[in-house]
Design an enzyme around this catalytic site. Structure first.
Site, PDB file in Angstrom:
ATOM      1  N   PHE A  12       0.815  -1.228   0.000  1.00 32.82           N
ATOM      2  CA  PHE A  12       0.000   0.000   0.000  1.00 32.82           C
ATOM      3  C   PHE A  12       0.855   1.289   0.000  1.00 32.82           C
ATOM      4  CE2 PHE A  12      -2.109   2.792   3.423  1.00 32.82           C
ATOM      5  CZ  PHE A  12      -2.681   3.646   2.502  1.00 32.82           C
ATOM      6  N   ILE A  61      13.274 -10.183   1.619  1.00 34.29           N
ATOM      7  CA  ILE A  61      14.308  -9.430   2.347  1.00 34.29           C
ATOM      8  C   ILE A  61      15.068 -10.321   3.339  1.00 34.29           C
ATOM      9  CG2 ILE A  61      13.233  -7.140   2.072  1.00 34.29           C
ATOM     10  CD1 ILE A  61      12.339  -7.423   5.069  1.00 34.29           C
ATOM     11  N   THR A 124       6.288   2.750  12.791  1.00 34.11           N
ATOM     12  CA  THR A 124       4.898   3.074  13.119  1.00 34.11           C
ATOM     13  C   THR A 124       4.768   3.700  14.514  1.00 34.11           C
ATOM     14  OG1 THR A 124       2.801   2.011  13.709  1.00 34.11           O
ATOM     15  CG2 THR A 124       4.726   0.614  13.757  1.00 34.11           C
ATOM     16  N   ASP A 125       3.730   4.506  14.684  1.00 38.21           N
ATOM     17  CA  ASP A 125       3.461   5.070  16.024  1.00 38.21           C
ATOM     18  C   ASP A 125       3.074   3.967  17.013  1.00 38.21           C
ATOM     19  OD1 ASP A 125       0.887   4.467  15.087  1.00 38.21           O
ATOM     20  OD2 ASP A 125       0.044   6.449  15.479  1.00 38.21           O
ATOM     21  N   GLU A 126       2.733   2.768  16.494  1.00 38.20           N
ATOM     22  CA  GLU A 126       2.279   1.685  17.387  1.00 38.20           C
ATOM     23  C   GLU A 126       3.390   1.193  18.307  1.00 38.20           C
ATOM     24  OE1 GLU A 126      -0.386  -1.209  15.632  1.00 38.20           O
ATOM     25  OE2 GLU A 126      -0.987   0.220  14.098  1.00 38.20           O
ATOM     26  N   TYR A 148       2.653  -7.563  16.252  1.00 38.99           N
ATOM     27  CA  TYR A 148       3.062  -6.683  15.141  1.00 38.99           C
ATOM     28  C   TYR A 148       3.914  -5.518  15.654  1.00 38.99           C
ATOM     29  CZ  TYR A 148       2.733  -2.620  12.028  1.00 38.99           C
ATOM     30  OH  TYR A 148       3.038  -1.510  11.278  1.00 38.99           O
ATOM     31  N   LYS A 152       7.925  -4.522  15.076  1.00 38.94           N
ATOM     32  CA  LYS A 152       8.383  -3.248  14.498  1.00 38.94           C
ATOM     33  C   LYS A 152       9.315  -2.537  15.486  1.00 38.94           C
ATOM     34  CE  LYS A 152       7.347  -1.491  11.106  1.00 38.94           C
ATOM     35  NZ  LYS A 152       7.914  -1.600   9.719  1.00 38.94           N
ATOM     36  N   PRO A 203     -17.830  -4.884  10.996  1.00 33.73           N
ATOM     37  CA  PRO A 203     -17.617  -5.342  12.372  1.00 33.73           C
ATOM     38  C   PRO A 203     -16.778  -4.351  13.180  1.00 33.73           C
ATOM     39  CG  PRO A 203     -16.161  -6.519  10.863  1.00 33.73           C
ATOM     40  CD  PRO A 203     -16.892  -5.514  10.041  1.00 33.73           C
ATOM     41  N   TYR A 205     -15.012  -3.281  16.605  1.00 35.43           N
ATOM     42  CA  TYR A 205     -14.494  -3.983  17.781  1.00 35.43           C
ATOM     43  C   TYR A 205     -14.857  -3.249  19.080  1.00 35.43           C
ATOM     44  CZ  TYR A 205     -11.163  -6.190  14.480  1.00 35.43           C
ATOM     45  OH  TYR A 205     -10.581  -6.850  13.451  1.00 35.43           O
ATOM     46  N   ARG A 212      -7.705   6.499  16.706  1.00 39.15           N
ATOM     47  CA  ARG A 212      -6.538   6.443  15.828  1.00 39.15           C
ATOM     48  C   ARG A 212      -6.337   7.819  15.203  1.00 39.15           C
ATOM     49  NH1 ARG A 212      -6.095   2.597  18.430  1.00 39.15           N
ATOM     50  NH2 ARG A 212      -5.717   0.425  17.846  1.00 39.15           N
ATOM     51  N   ASN A 247     -13.138   5.208  16.490  1.00 37.74           N
ATOM     52  CA  ASN A 247     -13.557   4.301  15.412  1.00 37.74           C
ATOM     53  C   ASN A 247     -15.032   4.455  15.056  1.00 37.74           C
ATOM     54  OD1 ASN A 247     -11.005   3.259  15.201  1.00 37.74           O
ATOM     55  ND2 ASN A 247     -11.393   1.524  16.571  1.00 37.74           N
ATOM     56  N   GLY A 273      -5.690  -7.167  23.578  1.00 41.12           N
ATOM     57  CA  GLY A 273      -4.574  -6.207  23.695  1.00 41.12           C
ATOM     58  C   GLY A 273      -4.797  -4.937  22.885  1.00 41.12           C
TER      59      GLY A 273
HETATM   60  P1  NAD Z   1       1.429  -3.650   3.181  1.00 44.65           P
HETATM   61  O1  NAD Z   1       1.094  -4.820   4.055  1.00 44.65           O
HETATM   62  O2  NAD Z   1       0.371  -3.063   2.328  1.00 44.65           O
HETATM   63  O3  NAD Z   1       2.654  -4.033   2.222  1.00 44.65           O
HETATM   64  C1  NAD Z   1       3.778  -4.710   2.679  1.00 44.65           C
HETATM   65  C2  NAD Z   1       4.612  -5.078   1.453  1.00 44.65           C
HETATM   66  O4  NAD Z   1       5.808  -5.737   1.909  1.00 44.65           O
HETATM   67  C3  NAD Z   1       3.905  -6.047   0.496  1.00 44.65           C
HETATM   68  O5  NAD Z   1       4.093  -5.635  -0.838  1.00 44.65           O
HETATM   69  C4  NAD Z   1       4.606  -7.376   0.753  1.00 44.65           C
HETATM   70  O6  NAD Z   1       4.617  -8.240  -0.375  1.00 44.65           O
HETATM   71  C5  NAD Z   1       6.005  -6.911   1.126  1.00 44.65           C
HETATM   72  N1  NAD Z   1       6.727  -7.905   1.947  1.00 44.65           N
HETATM   73  C6  NAD Z   1       6.266  -8.487   3.082  1.00 44.65           C
HETATM   74  N2  NAD Z   1       7.183  -9.378   3.534  1.00 44.65           N
HETATM   75  C7  NAD Z   1       8.255  -9.314   2.675  1.00 44.65           C
HETATM   76  C8  NAD Z   1       9.507  -9.961   2.612  1.00 44.65           C
HETATM   77  N3  NAD Z   1       9.868 -10.874   3.544  1.00 44.65           N
HETATM   78  N4  NAD Z   1      10.350  -9.642   1.613  1.00 44.65           N
HETATM   79  C9  NAD Z   1       9.997  -8.732   0.675  1.00 44.65           C
HETATM   80  N5  NAD Z   1       8.816  -8.092   0.665  1.00 44.65           N
HETATM   81  C10 NAD Z   1       7.951  -8.379   1.659  1.00 44.65           C
HETATM   82  O7  NAD Z   1       2.045  -2.575   4.172  1.00 44.65           O
HETATM   83  P2  NAD Z   1       1.872  -0.981   4.233  1.00 44.65           P
HETATM   84  O8  NAD Z   1       0.613  -0.666   4.936  1.00 44.65           O
HETATM   85  O9  NAD Z   1       2.162  -0.416   2.905  1.00 44.65           O
HETATM   86  O10 NAD Z   1       3.064  -0.613   5.241  1.00 44.65           O
HETATM   87  C11 NAD Z   1       4.372  -0.311   4.756  1.00 44.65           C
HETATM   88  C12 NAD Z   1       5.267   0.033   5.922  1.00 44.65           C
HETATM   89  O11 NAD Z   1       4.720   1.139   6.642  1.00 44.65           O
HETATM   90  C13 NAD Z   1       5.407  -1.095   6.936  1.00 44.65           C
HETATM   91  O12 NAD Z   1       6.738  -1.131   7.385  1.00 44.65           O
HETATM   92  C14 NAD Z   1       4.459  -0.693   8.066  1.00 44.65           C
HETATM   93  O13 NAD Z   1       4.889  -1.239   9.317  1.00 44.65           O
HETATM   94  C15 NAD Z   1       4.582   0.804   8.016  1.00 44.65           C
HETATM   95  N6  NAD Z   1       3.403   1.542   8.518  1.00 44.65           N
HETATM   96  C16 NAD Z   1       2.176   1.332   7.972  1.00 44.65           C
HETATM   97  C17 NAD Z   1       1.084   2.058   8.448  1.00 44.65           C
HETATM   98  C18 NAD Z   1      -0.301   1.890   7.857  1.00 44.65           C
HETATM   99  O14 NAD Z   1      -1.245   2.513   8.341  1.00 44.65           O
HETATM  100  N7  NAD Z   1      -0.478   1.104   6.796  1.00 44.65           N
HETATM  101  C19 NAD Z   1       1.259   2.988   9.476  1.00 44.65           C
HETATM  102  C20 NAD Z   1       2.542   3.175  10.013  1.00 44.65           C
HETATM  103  C21 NAD Z   1       3.601   2.446   9.512  1.00 44.65           C
HETATM  104  P1  TYD Z   2      -6.487  -1.402  11.652  1.00 46.46           P
HETATM  105  O1  TYD Z   2      -6.895  -0.812  10.354  1.00 46.46           O
HETATM  106  O2  TYD Z   2      -6.323  -2.878  11.754  1.00 46.46           O
HETATM  107  O3  TYD Z   2      -5.164  -0.630  12.094  1.00 46.46           O
HETATM  108  P2  TYD Z   2      -4.351  -0.675  13.514  1.00 46.46           P
HETATM  109  O4  TYD Z   2      -4.889  -1.766  14.350  1.00 46.46           O
HETATM  110  O5  TYD Z   2      -2.971  -0.984  13.051  1.00 46.46           O
HETATM  111  O6  TYD Z   2      -4.517   0.673  14.109  1.00 46.46           O
HETATM  112  O7  TYD Z   2      -7.550  -0.968  12.753  1.00 46.46           O
HETATM  113  C1  TYD Z   2      -7.815   0.391  13.024  1.00 46.46           C
HETATM  114  C2  TYD Z   2      -8.808   0.466  14.184  1.00 46.46           C
HETATM  115  O8  TYD Z   2     -10.051  -0.115  13.757  1.00 46.46           O
HETATM  116  C3  TYD Z   2      -8.369  -0.346  15.388  1.00 46.46           C
HETATM  117  O9  TYD Z   2      -8.743   0.342  16.574  1.00 46.46           O
HETATM  118  C4  TYD Z   2      -9.139  -1.647  15.258  1.00 46.46           C
HETATM  119  C5  TYD Z   2     -10.434  -1.216  14.593  1.00 46.46           C
HETATM  120  N1  TYD Z   2     -11.062  -2.237  13.708  1.00 46.46           N
HETATM  121  C6  TYD Z   2     -12.410  -2.570  13.880  1.00 46.46           C
HETATM  122  O10 TYD Z   2     -13.119  -2.044  14.770  1.00 46.46           O
HETATM  123  N2  TYD Z   2     -12.949  -3.514  13.034  1.00 46.46           N
HETATM  124  C7  TYD Z   2     -12.216  -4.115  12.051  1.00 46.46           C
HETATM  125  O11 TYD Z   2     -12.768  -4.980  11.313  1.00 46.46           O
HETATM  126  C8  TYD Z   2     -10.849  -3.760  11.897  1.00 46.46           C
HETATM  127  C9  TYD Z   2      -9.989  -4.406  10.827  1.00 46.46           C
HETATM  128  C10 TYD Z   2     -10.304  -2.809  12.749  1.00 46.46           C
END
Ligand code: NAD
Ligand code: TYD
Length: 339
Positions: A12, A61, A124-126, A148, A152, A203, A205, A212, A247, A273
């Site tokens: 993404f 990787i 991530t902020d997580e 997760y 990280k 759904p 939770y 968030r 949410n 959690g």
């Molecule tokens: P995503 O799950 O959409 O994409 C992850 C990508 O990494 C995929 O294309 C997957 O094929 C690739 N990948 C996974 N394992 C691999 C491996 N072993 N070798 C090579 N490629 C591999 O993730 P995203 O949401 O785009 O997140 C990207 C980064 O940003 C991550 O490091 C995530 O922790 C961080 N991040 C995401 C969010 C969010 O809201 N999506 C927020 C903060 C930080």
């Molecule tokens: P998510 O998109 O999984 O991101 P993160 O857990 O990494 O913040 O979830 C965002 C928020 O939405 C989180 O508080 C969990 C909640 N959530 C639901 O209530 N229902 C759902 O089906 C999902 C996937 C998440």
């Protein structure tokens, strides 16, 4: 032309970043290393594949040889590749430890061998865990809750240790929750939008009051670009929009935009959690000259439009990908059942 290795560019944020970076910089070559897990999708890069400044390598990787080849002649690395879904990490954390911890370690080792000039680790902020009031700064202690976020956090610590021990020029970004085009429809925003477009319920939770902070992916991409070019070695940069939402409020906005009402909400068992609130202080990146350009209202409506207009993209995942259905079935049967 400087060449940068982008890991996880078929996911993404990585695919949004590649699109943004090639549009805003002419004098650069990008090589994407991605193993194409369930979350990786070449369709995310469809319009980019023909750009002569871009090349794609399928590889893991965790595989030292694949990494060494992909990093050849690169001056920098921007590392997005990760296992990213909290709920999946609760079911089984194996892949999270392998990719997020060992994969990052493998990249750091090779980057150090090659004397890479910049290693941007995307985090991530997580990693800070939950905060009921106030905001985490870059100096707040790391206190992750899920497998997760712990994986990280571990990768952040490894990256910082490579800066301190070997002088590898590492910078780290810690971003709040992203949304936008090409997000895999298991994360809450695209999951809820696509459920509603299919006439299904969403759904929610627990009590729906978890909070968030939401950033549009393109705003995050501009911040990553800035930190890559201007960030100080060895430092962490929080990237947040300041736009916090419970949410339930987020759900109501999506329901309204899609002409659905509250009868479409199904309250389900809480995530184990489940962090109550994420909130970060982003003054440091603002002092570097960044601020978000998109308002939440504009960006969420862009996002909803994108999912409406790109039905084949998400239907291909939701209807045709066995991994998607397997996870949803397993998750519903084990964790998400109604109270
Ligand atoms: P995503 O799950 O959409 O994409 C992850 C990508 O990494 C995929 O294309 C997957 O094929 C690739 N990948 C996974 N394992 C691999 C491996 N072993 N070798 C090579 N490629 C591999 O993730 P995203 O949401 O785009 O997140 C990207 C980064 O940003 C991550 O490091 C995530 O922790 C961080 N991040 C995401 C969010 C969010 O809201 N999506 C927020 C903060 C930080
Ligand atoms: P998510 O998109 O999984 O991101 P993160 O857990 O990494 O913040 O979830 C965002 C928020 O939405 C989180 O508080 C969990 C909640 N959530 C639901 O209530 N229902 C759902 O089906 C999902 C996937 C998440």
């Amino acid at each position: 032309m400087p060449k940068i290795l982008i890991t996880g560019g078929a996911g993404f944020i990585g695919s949004n970043f590649i699109r943004y970076f090639l549009k805003t910089h002419n004098d650069v070559e990008l090589v994407c290393l991605d193993s194409l897990t369930y979350a990786g999708n070449l369709a995310n890069l469809d319009d980019i594949m023909t750009d002569s400044r871009f090349s794609f390598v399928r590889g893991d990787i965790c595989d030292p040889q694949a990494v060494a080849e992909a990093m050849k002649d690169c001056e920098g690395v921007i590392h997005f590749a990760a296992e990213t879904h909290v709920d999946r990490s609760i079911l089984d954390a194996d892949a999270f430890l392998k990719t997020n911890v060992l994969g990052t370690y493998n990249l750091l080792l090779e980057a150090d061998r090659k004397k890479i000039k910049r290693f941007l680790h995307i985090s991530t902020d997580e990693v800070y865990g939950s905060i009921e009031e106030g905001y985490f700064t870059e100096n707040s202690p790391i206190d992750p809750s899920s497998p997760y976020s712990s994986s990280k956090a571990s990768s952040d610590l490894l990256a910082i240790s490579f800066f301190r021990t070997y002088g590898l020029p590492v910078v780290i970004t810690r971003t709040c929750n992203n949304y936008g085009p090409y997000q895999y429809p298991e994360k809450v925003i695209p999951f809820f939008i696509t459920n509603l477009l299919e006439g299904k319920k969403v759904p929610l939770y627990g009590d729906g009051k978890n909070v968030r902070e939401w950033i549009y992916a393109e705003d995050n991409c501009r911040a990553i670009d800035l930190v890559y070019h201007k960030g100080t070695e060895g430092e962490v940069y929080n990237i947040g929009s300041g736009h916090e939402l419970e949410n339930i409020k987020l759900t109501e906005i999506i329901l309204k935009a899609l002409g659905a009402d509250e009868s479409h909400i199904e309250y389900v068992k809480d995530r184990p959690g489940h962090d109550r609130r994420y909130a970060i202080d982003s003054s440091k990146i603002k002092n570097l000259g960044w601020s978000p350009r998109f308002s939440f209202d504009e960006a969420i409506s862009n996002t909803i439009e994108w999912y409406k207009n790109n039905r084949p993209w998400w239907e291909n995942i939701r209807l045709k990908k066995a991994e998607y259905r397997k996870f949803m079935d397993e998750y519903y049967s084990k964790l998400r059942k109604s109270e």
